[in-house]
Write a protein that holds these residues in place. Structure first.
Motif, PDB file in Angstrom:
ATOM      1  N   VAL A   1      27.477  27.856   9.181  1.00 40.50           N
ATOM      2  CA  VAL A   1      26.545  28.841   8.730  1.00 40.50           C
ATOM      3  C   VAL A   1      26.680  28.617   7.134  1.00 40.50           C
ATOM      4  O   VAL A   1      27.544  27.996   6.616  1.00 40.50           O
ATOM      5  CB  VAL A   1      27.292  30.256   8.667  1.00 40.50           C
ATOM      6  N   ALA A   2      25.607  28.717   6.637  1.00 44.77           N
ATOM      7  CA  ALA A   2      25.066  28.353   5.132  1.00 44.77           C
ATOM      8  C   ALA A   2      24.914  29.483   4.425  1.00 44.77           C
ATOM      9  O   ALA A   2      24.075  30.363   5.109  1.00 44.77           O
ATOM     10  CB  ALA A   2      23.977  27.492   5.003  1.00 44.77           C
ATOM     11  N   ILE A   3      25.575  29.877   3.384  1.00 42.85           N
ATOM     12  CA  ILE A   3      25.327  30.941   2.363  1.00 42.85           C
ATOM     13  C   ILE A   3      24.629  30.304   1.069  1.00 42.85           C
ATOM     14  O   ILE A   3      25.394  29.514   0.425  1.00 42.85           O
ATOM     15  CB  ILE A   3      26.454  31.798   2.135  1.00 42.85           C
ATOM     16  N   LEU A   4      23.554  30.816   0.615  1.00 44.27           N
ATOM     17  CA  LEU A   4      22.762  30.533  -0.223  1.00 44.27           C
ATOM     18  C   LEU A   4      22.884  31.748  -1.445  1.00 44.27           C
ATOM     19  O   LEU A   4      22.309  32.786  -1.028  1.00 44.27           O
ATOM     20  CB  LEU A   4      21.322  29.968  -0.132  1.00 44.27           C
ATOM     21  N   ASP A   5      23.357  31.657  -2.492  1.00 44.06           N
ATOM     22  CA  ASP A   5      23.535  32.717  -3.509  1.00 44.06           C
ATOM     23  C   ASP A   5      22.421  32.443  -4.430  1.00 44.06           C
ATOM     24  O   ASP A   5      22.890  31.506  -5.402  1.00 44.06           O
ATOM     25  CB  ASP A   5      25.183  32.961  -3.841  1.00 44.06           C
ATOM     26  N   VAL A   6      21.773  33.367  -4.849  1.00 42.90           N
ATOM     27  CA  VAL A   6      20.715  33.179  -5.830  1.00 42.90           C
ATOM     28  C   VAL A   6      20.874  34.316  -6.709  1.00 42.90           C
ATOM     29  O   VAL A   6      19.746  34.322  -7.685  1.00 42.90           O
ATOM     30  CB  VAL A   6      18.999  32.930  -5.240  1.00 42.90           C
ATOM     31  N   ASP A   7      21.585  35.197  -6.789  1.00 40.35           N
ATOM     32  CA  ASP A   7      22.095  36.256  -7.710  1.00 40.35           C
ATOM     33  C   ASP A   7      22.225  35.353  -9.011  1.00 40.35           C
ATOM     34  O   ASP A   7      22.806  34.103  -9.093  1.00 40.35           O
ATOM     35  CB  ASP A   7      23.214  36.877  -7.377  1.00 40.35           C
ATOM     36  N   TYR A   8      22.062  35.917 -10.226  1.00 40.95           N
ATOM     37  CA  TYR A   8      22.240  35.347 -11.685  1.00 40.95           C
ATOM     38  C   TYR A   8      23.835  34.999 -11.771  1.00 40.95           C
ATOM     39  O   TYR A   8      24.031  34.357 -12.607  1.00 40.95           O
ATOM     40  CB  TYR A   8      21.704  36.497 -12.724  1.00 40.95           C
ATOM     41  N   HIS A   9      24.641  35.983 -11.181  1.00 43.32           N
ATOM     42  CA  HIS A   9      26.113  35.844 -11.393  1.00 43.32           C
ATOM     43  C   HIS A   9      26.412  35.038 -10.145  1.00 43.32           C
ATOM     44  O   HIS A   9      26.343  35.466  -9.141  1.00 43.32           O
ATOM     45  CB  HIS A   9      26.730  37.191 -11.448  1.00 43.32           C
ATOM     46  N   HIS A  10      27.330  34.244 -10.384  1.00 43.43           N
ATOM     47  CA  HIS A  10      28.260  33.728  -9.430  1.00 43.43           C
ATOM     48  C   HIS A  10      29.045  34.399  -8.365  1.00 43.43           C
ATOM     49  O   HIS A  10      29.651  35.307  -8.514  1.00 43.43           O
ATOM     50  CB  HIS A  10      29.333  32.624  -9.857  1.00 43.43           C
ATOM     51  N   GLY A  11      28.770  34.129  -7.144  1.00 42.40           N
ATOM     52  CA  GLY A  11      29.507  34.950  -6.000  1.00 42.40           C
ATOM     53  C   GLY A  11      30.881  34.641  -5.610  1.00 42.40           C
ATOM     54  O   GLY A  11      31.162  33.973  -4.875  1.00 42.40           O
ATOM     55  N   ASN A  12      31.677  34.822  -6.816  1.00 43.38           N
ATOM     56  CA  ASN A  12      32.892  34.527  -6.811  1.00 43.38           C
ATOM     57  C   ASN A  12      33.786  34.747  -5.438  1.00 43.38           C
ATOM     58  O   ASN A  12      34.619  34.271  -5.078  1.00 43.38           O
ATOM     59  CB  ASN A  12      33.982  34.879  -8.096  1.00 43.38           C
TER      60      ASN A  12
END
Length: 342
Positions: A189-200
């Motif tokens: 599974v790939a997760i692409l996080d495009v939110d301005y804040h890092h998905g810590n």
């Protein structure tokens, strides 16, 4: 495109947060989801469905039982002490302190939080639980053969780790959905996080694993929240080495810079050859977002969706941040319409 949505999100409405030394109304508010839902309807994106209830079991595949028990009971314990204000932590186990679980409510809240940006109200548990069910319902649709689905989650989730809340996030909706795909037979599974804040939180959950590739484009943590995770040299650990990609960008980044980072992330995802792609869809990269510092225009979100579609994978969009409320619906749905080639 099917959209999954629950009115339960309105049960969570924090009264205030600490910003620039002042208590101000929370930027994460119910009208965020309302605007996105209305735009979905106005643009005739497709059917809107209520979530099914899959119980706590798939949530416990990501979050610890002790954390969930605490979160589910925190408000009732607070109310039993005679309080009506939002429940917020004021002490954390920082570097010079012992990280052991106290017996008191406030001690436990500090143990299970990394900031004071996740107020607990009377309806927060139910709202977050339903938000996770929204993600799980959309996940089941994609696993069942749908090319794409949109989980209109609120509260958001990508800052929540296995046993830590913060940054408006309590349960990590994208991580819960990713784990569900794996439990149902997906290999990668790939997760692409495009939110301005890092998905810590998402990074922390999968950091030592190779069955989930996490790629994030975000404000450089040297100057931006969450500050203590999201650097480019964080590439995974153990079995997860090489399966974590952080692309921190400078303040003021426009589409020319951001889009190039998206190409880099998509190239890595394409090489990973995942069975499914999850997108943590934050649109706080918008130029008018009140707590962010990128400069994307509304039209850029169409390009974002088009680029993600070129991966050619079954895709689940999970709503995260975006605090320019008047434009959040336009920007989020532009991504989805771009994906569909409208």
């Amino acid at each position: 495109m099917l959209t999954i949505y629950s009115d339960d999100h309105r049960l969570h409405h924090g009264r205030c947060e600490l910003i620039d030394g002042e208590l101000k109304p929370c930027f994460e508010m119910p009208s965020r989801a309302d605007h996105v839902l209305q735009r979905v309807k106005d643009r005739h994106l497709g059917e809107v469905r209520e979530p099914e209830d899959f119980g706590r079991a798939p949530i416990e595949r990501v979050h610890s039982k002790a954390y969930l028990d605490f979160f589910a009971s925190a408000w009732s314990r607070w109310a039993a002490e005679g309080h009506t204000a939002d429940l917020l932590p004021y002490t954390w186990p920082a570097r010079t302190l012992r990280s052991t679980l106290p017996t008191t409510l406030h001690g436990q809240l500090g143990y299970y939080s990394f900031d004071a940006g996740a107020p607990i109200t009377a309806g927060t548990w139910q709202a977050a639980y339903s938000s996770a069910q929204v993600a799980l319902t959309a996940q089941r649709l994609v696993a069942g053969g749908e090319r794409v689905a949109f989980a209109l989650c609120r509260p958001p989730g990508h800052h929540a780790a296995a046993d830590v809340m913060g940054g408006y996030c309590y349960l990590n909706n994208a991580a819960i959905a990713a784990q569900a795909f794996l439990d149902q037979g997906a290999k990668r599974v790939a997760i692409l996080d495009v939110d301005y804040h890092h998905g810590n939180g998402t990074q922390a959950i999968f950091y030592d694993r190779s069955d989930v590739l996490f790629a994030s484009i975000h404000g450089d943590p040297s100057f931006e929240f969450p500050f203590f995770l999201g650097h480019a040299d964080e590439t995974g650990a153990g079995a997860g080495e090489g399966f974590n990609l952080n692309l921190p960008l400078p303040a003021g980044s426009p589409w020319s810079v951001w889009g190039a980072a998206l190409d880099t992330a998509c190239e890595r995802i394409a090489g990973y050859d995942a069975d499914v792609v999850l997108v943590s869809l934050g649109v706080d990269t918008f130029k008018a977002d009140p707590i962010s510092q990128f400069k994307l225009e509304s039209a850029d979100y169409l390009l974002m969706g088009q680029r993600i579609a070129r991966l050619g994978k079954p895709t689940l969009f999970v709503m995260e941040g975006g605090y320019a409320v008047a434009e959040i619906g336009i920007n989020a749905v532009n991504v989805l319409e771009g994906f569909e080639g409208r």
